[in-house]
Scaffold this active site. Sequence first.
Site, PDB file in Angstrom:
ATOM      1  N   HIS A  25       0.816  -1.216   0.000  1.00 57.63           N
ATOM      2  CA  HIS A  25       0.000   0.000   0.000  1.00 57.63           C
ATOM      3  C   HIS A  25       0.851   1.269   0.000  1.00 57.63           C
ATOM      4  O   HIS A  25       1.905   1.349   0.618  1.00 57.63           O
ATOM      5  CB  HIS A  25      -0.931   0.008   1.221  1.00 57.63           C
ATOM      6  CG  HIS A  25      -0.180   0.042   2.532  1.00 57.63           C
ATOM      7  ND1 HIS A  25       0.205   1.213   3.146  1.00 57.63           N
ATOM      8  CD2 HIS A  25       0.254  -0.950   3.341  1.00 57.63           C
ATOM      9  CE1 HIS A  25       0.841   0.951   4.270  1.00 57.63           C
ATOM     10  NE2 HIS A  25       0.884  -0.367   4.416  1.00 57.63           N
ATOM     11  N   ASP A  26       0.386   2.264  -0.750  1.00 60.75           N
ATOM     12  CA  ASP A  26       0.945   3.618  -0.754  1.00 60.75           C
ATOM     13  C   ASP A  26       2.369   3.696  -1.284  1.00 60.75           C
ATOM     14  O   ASP A  26       3.060   4.687  -1.042  1.00 60.75           O
ATOM     15  CB  ASP A  26       0.873   4.240   0.642  1.00 60.75           C
ATOM     16  CG  ASP A  26      -0.541   4.298   1.185  1.00 60.75           C
ATOM     17  OD1 ASP A  26      -1.364   5.044   0.621  1.00 60.75           O
ATOM     18  OD2 ASP A  26      -0.852   3.568   2.160  1.00 60.75           O
ATOM     19  N   GLY A  51       5.079  -1.219   2.809  1.00 55.03           N
ATOM     20  CA  GLY A  51       4.264  -0.032   2.585  1.00 55.03           C
ATOM     21  C   GLY A  51       5.058   1.253   2.468  1.00 55.03           C
ATOM     22  O   GLY A  51       6.089   1.441   3.114  1.00 55.03           O
TER      23      GLY A  51
END
Length: 256
Positions: free
Chosen positions: A120-121, A138
């Site tokens: 994520h991200d 992440g």
Amino acid sequence: MNQISPLAFVHPEAKLGDNNIIGPFCYIDRDTVIGDNNIFQNSVTVNVGARIGNGNEIFPGASISTKPQDLKFAGEITTCQVGDNNSIRENVTISRGTASKETTIVGSNNLLMENMHVAHDCLLGNGLIIGNSTKLAGEVTIDDNAIVSAAILCHQFCHIGGYVMIQGGSRFSQDIPPYIIAGKFPVKYCGLNLIGLRRRGFSNELIEHIHSAYRLLYSKGIISEGIDEIKNNLQITPEIQYIIDFVETSKRGIIR
């Protein structure tokens, strides 16, 4: 006109461009946007929040915009953006963003090899090669034209500079500055990525200038003193400024 296998599922709310090929057993969910001229081989999953550009080829078992593997994720509306002309190989997983940045971004002209993971991200640039089974935690950032070899474990929040080559099997939790080879255990600076820089059109004079910057950077026990040496002794070209900015903004510290 799109070619959609009768064995594929495309949600009525998915938005497709033109001339896409969607193979059997693909699953394209709602709230997805797909551009033109993409090839989805069999068994590709495109989850909620995917934004996919043009000319990508996605291989069997890949899953794009998966739910983040983050216990803080509370179902917020986020996206996963994939640019143009990427090759996303078998079983690659790319998570969508969380409330932290709200999106995961993969740029254009990248090769993501089999079984690698983008958490994520993350923010991935352009022209990257990322090897088999490499795992990015992440909020990792990778700048353009980096080569991240196979079976690498990258800690969350790390920043990988452009034009680097990272040795296969490495694991690290600090930032890797641009233009270098990183390897051994623990991961350390192993010199400039000479072959990569020459292939990208860097002149011998510019390569030597970058080399001088790293000699000065690592000449001091304290990195900030090395940066001062660079500023005081070298012409500040865009490449040298990139190194300075990278090091001065590093939040996890750079490898030595």
